[in-house]
Design an enzyme around this catalytic site. Structure first.
Site, PDB file in Angstrom:
ATOM      1  N   GLU A 252      24.397  52.357  38.369  1.00 41.23           N
ATOM      2  CA  GLU A 252      24.165  50.910  38.568  1.00 41.23           C
ATOM      3  C   GLU A 252      22.843  50.555  37.891  1.00 41.23           C
ATOM      4  OE1 GLU A 252      25.417  47.907  40.296  1.00 41.23           O
ATOM      5  OE2 GLU A 252      23.559  47.274  39.300  1.00 41.23           O
TER       6      GLU A 252
ATOM      7  N   GLN B 225      19.002  39.925  37.258  1.00 39.65           N
ATOM      8  CA  GLN B 225      19.853  38.840  37.750  1.00 39.65           C
ATOM      9  C   GLN B 225      19.307  38.250  39.048  1.00 39.65           C
ATOM     10  OE1 GLN B 225      23.319  41.275  37.713  1.00 39.65           O
ATOM     11  NE2 GLN B 225      22.334  42.838  38.947  1.00 39.65           N
TER      12      GLN B 225
ATOM     13  N   ASP C  56      33.282  48.949  37.339  1.00 38.13           N
ATOM     14  CA  ASP C  56      33.287  47.876  38.349  1.00 38.13           C
ATOM     15  C   ASP C  56      32.119  46.956  38.015  1.00 38.13           C
ATOM     16  OD1 ASP C  56      33.464  46.300  40.593  1.00 38.13           O
ATOM     17  OD2 ASP C  56      32.851  47.861  41.995  1.00 38.13           O
ATOM     18  N   SER C  57      32.301  46.180  36.966  1.00 39.93           N
ATOM     19  CA  SER C  57      31.163  45.473  36.375  1.00 39.93           C
ATOM     20  C   SER C  57      31.177  43.991  36.713  1.00 39.93           C
ATOM     21  CB  SER C  57      31.221  45.619  34.860  1.00 39.93           C
ATOM     22  OG  SER C  57      32.285  44.844  34.359  1.00 39.93           O
ATOM     23  N   THR C  58      30.042  43.363  36.452  1.00 41.21           N
ATOM     24  CA  THR C  58      29.981  41.905  36.448  1.00 41.21           C
ATOM     25  C   THR C  58      30.734  41.383  35.219  1.00 41.21           C
ATOM     26  OG1 THR C  58      27.774  42.357  35.565  1.00 41.21           O
ATOM     27  CG2 THR C  58      27.864  41.525  37.769  1.00 41.21           C
ATOM     28  N   ASP C  59      30.782  40.069  35.075  1.00 38.61           N
ATOM     29  CA  ASP C  59      31.484  39.454  33.943  1.00 38.61           C
ATOM     30  C   ASP C  59      30.811  39.854  32.618  1.00 38.61           C
ATOM     31  OD1 ASP C  59      33.026  38.290  35.873  1.00 38.61           O
ATOM     32  OD2 ASP C  59      31.996  36.351  35.814  1.00 38.61           O
TER      33      ASP C  59
ATOM     34  N   PRO D 240      23.672  41.807  31.314  1.00 35.40           N
ATOM     35  CA  PRO D 240      23.602  43.273  31.195  1.00 35.40           C
ATOM     36  C   PRO D 240      24.969  43.937  31.049  1.00 35.40           C
ATOM     37  CG  PRO D 240      23.029  42.571  33.437  1.00 35.40           C
ATOM     38  CD  PRO D 240      23.117  41.331  32.603  1.00 35.40           C
TER      39      PRO D 240
ATOM     40  N   ASP E 149      21.514  51.928  32.752  1.00 39.58           N
ATOM     41  CA  ASP E 149      22.558  51.185  32.044  1.00 39.58           C
ATOM     42  C   ASP E 149      23.733  52.133  31.786  1.00 39.58           C
ATOM     43  OD1 ASP E 149      24.157  50.030  29.998  1.00 39.58           O
ATOM     44  OD2 ASP E 149      22.464  48.800  29.354  1.00 39.58           O
TER      45      ASP E 149
ATOM     46  N   ASP F 171      27.441  47.333  45.078  1.00 39.68           N
ATOM     47  CA  ASP F 171      27.688  46.975  46.478  1.00 39.68           C
ATOM     48  C   ASP F 171      28.260  48.140  47.274  1.00 39.68           C
ATOM     49  OD1 ASP F 171      30.735  46.797  46.146  1.00 39.68           O
ATOM     50  OD2 ASP F 171      30.050  45.304  44.702  1.00 39.68           O
TER      51      ASP F 171
HETATM   52  N1  SAM Z   1      33.495  43.354  42.025  1.00 39.95           N
HETATM   53  C1  SAM Z   1      32.629  42.648  41.196  1.00 39.95           C
HETATM   54  C2  SAM Z   1      33.244  41.617  40.295  1.00 39.95           C
HETATM   55  O1  SAM Z   1      34.281  41.875  39.665  1.00 39.95           O
HETATM   56  O2  SAM Z   1      32.690  40.531  40.233  1.00 39.95           O
HETATM   57  C3  SAM Z   1      31.644  43.535  40.501  1.00 39.95           C
HETATM   58  C4  SAM Z   1      30.736  44.092  41.565  1.00 39.95           C
HETATM   59  S1  SAM Z   1      29.364  45.027  41.234  1.00 39.95           S
HETATM   60  C5  SAM Z   1      28.188  44.172  42.244  1.00 39.95           C
HETATM   61  C6  SAM Z   1      28.874  44.726  39.551  1.00 39.95           C
HETATM   62  C7  SAM Z   1      27.569  45.460  39.209  1.00 39.95           C
HETATM   63  O3  SAM Z   1      27.543  45.807  37.820  1.00 39.95           O
HETATM   64  C8  SAM Z   1      26.298  44.667  39.458  1.00 39.95           C
HETATM   65  O4  SAM Z   1      25.634  45.177  40.574  1.00 39.95           O
HETATM   66  C9  SAM Z   1      25.491  44.819  38.159  1.00 39.95           C
HETATM   67  O5  SAM Z   1      24.111  45.022  38.392  1.00 39.95           O
HETATM   68  C10 SAM Z   1      26.164  46.026  37.529  1.00 39.95           C
HETATM   69  N2  SAM Z   1      25.989  46.127  36.067  1.00 39.95           N
HETATM   70  C11 SAM Z   1      26.009  45.116  35.167  1.00 39.95           C
HETATM   71  N3  SAM Z   1      25.789  45.604  33.926  1.00 39.95           N
HETATM   72  C12 SAM Z   1      25.629  46.959  34.065  1.00 39.95           C
HETATM   73  C13 SAM Z   1      25.366  48.015  33.136  1.00 39.95           C
HETATM   74  N4  SAM Z   1      25.220  47.774  31.824  1.00 39.95           N
HETATM   75  N5  SAM Z   1      25.274  49.290  33.627  1.00 39.95           N
HETATM   76  C14 SAM Z   1      25.419  49.545  34.954  1.00 39.95           C
HETATM   77  N6  SAM Z   1      25.651  48.572  35.857  1.00 39.95           N
HETATM   78  C15 SAM Z   1      25.767  47.296  35.434  1.00 39.95           C
END
Ligand code: SAM
Length: 274
Positions: free
Chosen positions: A107, A32, A156-159, A163, A138, A87
């Site tokens: 992460e 990303q 606590d994931s991205t949308d 990934p 992952d 984070d």
């Molecule tokens: N609070 C935030 C929100 O709701 O927008 C989410 C914050 S945190 C930065 C989300 C993290 O999920 C990212 O750093 C991303 O790299 C991680 N992520 C995404 N897909 C993932 C996966 N398959 N396994 C582990 N981590 C993942």
């Protein structure tokens, strides 16, 4: 409008925007685009692929609610797993509770952790605690073969694009159920009730087939589109609505009264997840 603006597009016809005072960091990783911006009015902001992840203005609301609700529902949450959350804010909140003996962060993108350590120490400071273990993997792969290993798992994931797509699908939730101990609790951030109701309905229906108790709760996070945000909680034994006396580690947002109130849903949302 004068100055430089950051915009997160929510719909083709809607964005949330704020003024950028300074771009502190910008890089593309294999997963990303990571940006750290100094903004007005949100202060320091972490954005991934131009989607706001967290801001110092309101991060306490999100991180307290995603971590302290499940940790206060479990009677003795010793082993915690956070998936995503690079984070560090969610790990920091888990460590404010007295019970955890180990908090594992899984992460996918090591650079999110490194960049947060550099620019957002107020969130990432807990990552150096001796109880914390970090795995760069992952989340779906990490869980393979894990049984009864955790008391609380927090997603606590991205949308649900890129990934993180697999973190919103049934096979992943079934892996989590196996990885949770008999009194285990799962919480995931499940987006906006106004803009993502179909996603919330799908997650809720899937979890209902996996966990005996499934509840949705809300918090207000001004920097997220729509402001009102949902979390979904699946529990093998304890009902979060029944928790009264045992609440510990209250914060700036979270309190015993907020815990109770967060599960009271507006009619349109309650009606969607019957
Ligand atoms: N609070 C935030 C929100 O709701 O927008 C989410 C914050 S945190 C930065 C989300 C993290 O999920 C990212 O750093 C991303 O790299 C991680 N992520 C995404 N897909 C993932 C996966 N398959 N396994 C582990 N981590 C993942």
């Amino acid at each position: 409008m004068p100055g430089t603006w950051f915009s997160e597009k929510q719909l083709d016809s809607l964005a949330i925007s704020c003024v950028v005072k300074k771009i502190l960091h910008s890089e593309r990783t294999p997963y990303q685009q990571i940006k750290v911006l100094d903004t007005d009015p949100f202060g320091l902001m972490l954005a991934l692929d131009d989607v706001i992840q967290t801001t110092v203005f309101d991060e306490f609301a999100y991180h307290e609610m995603i971590a302290l609700v499940p940790l206060n529902v479990h009677p003795d949450p010793k082993r915690i797993l956070v998936i995503g959350g690079g984070d560090g804010g969610t790990v920091r909140e888990c460590l404010r509770h007295p019970s955890p003996e180990e908090v594992t962060l899984v992460e996918i993108d090591a650079r999110v952790v490194e960049v947060s350590r550099q620019y957002l120490p107020q969130l990432s400071s807990g990552l150096d605690d001796p109880r914390v273990k970090i795995c760069y993997e992952d989340g779906t792969k990490y869980l393979k073969g894990k049984e009864s290993a955790y008391d609380v798992i927090i997603v606590d994931s991205t949308d649900p694009v890129g990934p993180a797509r697999g973190l919103f699908e049934e096979p992943f939730y079934r892996q989590i159920e196996r990885a949770l101990a008999p009194e285990g609790i799962l919480v995931a951030q499940t987006e906006s009730p106004f803009y993502n109701l179909d996603l919330i309905k799908k997650v809720f229906a899937t979890w209902r087939g996996i966990f005996p108790t499934v509840r949705i709760y809300e918090a207000v996070i001004p920097s997220y589109p729509g402001g009102l945000w949902t979390f979904t909680l699946g529990s093998k034994k304890h009902d979060p609505v029944a928790v009264r006396g045992q609440v510990v580690a209250a914060g700036r947002y979270y309190s015993p009264a907020v815990h109770q109130a967060a599960f009271v849903l507006p009619n349109f949302l309650q009606g969607a997840v019957r």
